[in-house]
Design an enzyme around this catalytic site. Structure first.
Site, PDB file in Angstrom:
ATOM      1  N   ASN A  85       0.955  -1.127  -0.038  1.00 50.48           N
ATOM      2  CA  ASN A  85      -0.101  -0.100   0.099  1.00 50.48           C
ATOM      3  C   ASN A  85       0.763   1.328  -0.187  1.00 50.48           C
ATOM      4  OD1 ASN A  85       0.531   0.886   2.509  1.00 50.48           O
ATOM      5  ND2 ASN A  85      -0.768  -1.157   3.471  1.00 50.48           N
ATOM      6  N   GLY A  92      -2.585  -9.268   3.256  1.00 48.55           N
ATOM      7  CA  GLY A  92      -2.394 -10.100   1.977  1.00 48.55           C
ATOM      8  C   GLY A  92      -0.867 -10.418   2.079  1.00 48.55           C
ATOM      9  N   VAL A  93      -0.502 -10.000   0.585  1.00 52.91           N
ATOM     10  CA  VAL A  93       1.063 -10.207   0.284  1.00 52.91           C
ATOM     11  C   VAL A  93       1.653  -9.295   0.930  1.00 52.91           C
ATOM     12  CG1 VAL A  93       2.479 -10.041  -1.632  1.00 52.91           C
ATOM     13  CG2 VAL A  93       0.468 -11.139  -2.027  1.00 52.91           C
ATOM     14  N   ASP A  94       1.270  -7.923   1.241  1.00 51.52           N
ATOM     15  CA  ASP A  94       2.322  -6.995   1.842  1.00 51.52           C
ATOM     16  C   ASP A  94       2.490  -7.547   3.140  1.00 51.52           C
ATOM     17  OD1 ASP A  94       3.471  -4.697   2.390  1.00 51.52           O
ATOM     18  OD2 ASP A  94       1.493  -3.668   2.532  1.00 51.52           O
ATOM     19  N   VAL A 114      -7.289  -7.601  -2.375  1.00 49.27           N
ATOM     20  CA  VAL A 114      -8.498  -6.849  -1.907  1.00 49.27           C
ATOM     21  C   VAL A 114      -8.458  -5.557  -2.668  1.00 49.27           C
ATOM     22  CG1 VAL A 114      -6.757  -5.680  -0.348  1.00 49.27           C
ATOM     23  CG2 VAL A 114      -8.727  -5.608   0.319  1.00 49.27           C
TER      24      VAL A 114
END
Length: 175
Positions: A23, A31-33, A124
């Site tokens: 983000n 999520g991935v982050d 998302v």
């Protein structure tokens, strides 16, 4: 440039650079982050805080990319990019293409020969997986490489992986 499609955990890939679907705050998320931040350890958060203070006080713009060390990851580097958020009205395909293209250019500048991408914005952020696959795969295929030998798309679920396989087969059949 070889393209591989993998279902699994991007934080475990043995590549030189992993792309983080970050983000704009660069300070972790879901999520991935979130997975990348957890696997890399607290040093990644500290490096991202430093980037925010010194280079991106307003956050990393959508479509841009920036790198940090990989810290606790097998990958040497993490390339952070902000994909467009369709749920927030960011539906311009050029923004998504830029996230992939700028990540590749960052990998080239690092000297990385292997890169792993997630399905940027397909989670998302609400982009359709087929659109992400078409834009991501096309952007990678059109990139000159410049030292990148392998690009992996590491996909979080079998349905998303199947979409990527179908799109890649369609692209191959057109060539």
């Amino acid at each position: 440039m070889e393209i591989a499609l993998v279902t699994g955990d991007i934080t475990r890939r043995n590549v030189q650079a992993v792309v983080n679907a970050a983000n704009s705050s660069l300070l972790g998320g879901g999520g991935v982050d979130g997975a990348i931040h957890r696997a890399a350890g607290p040093e990644l958060l500290e490096a991202c805080r430093k980037l925010r203070e010194e280079t991106y006080p307003g956050g990393l713009p959508v479509g841009e990319a920036v790198a940090t060390e990989g810290f606790g990851l097998p990958a040497r580097w993490v390339i952070h990019t902000v994909g467009p958020n369709a749920r927030a009205g960011q539906t311009d395909p050029e923004l998504l293409r830029a996230a992939f293209a700028n990540s590749l250019q960052t990998a080239v500048s690092l000297g990385a020969s292997s890169v792993a991408f997630p399905a940027i914005s397909a989670g998302v952020y609400g982009w359709d997986a087929r659109d992400v696959a078409e834009i991501g795969l096309r952007t990678v295929r059109e990139h000159p490489g410049n030292g990148i030998e392998t690009v992996e798309f590491v996909l979080f679920s079998d349905p998303v992986a199947q979409v990527f396989r179908t799109v890649l087969a369609d692209l191959d059949s057109r060539d």
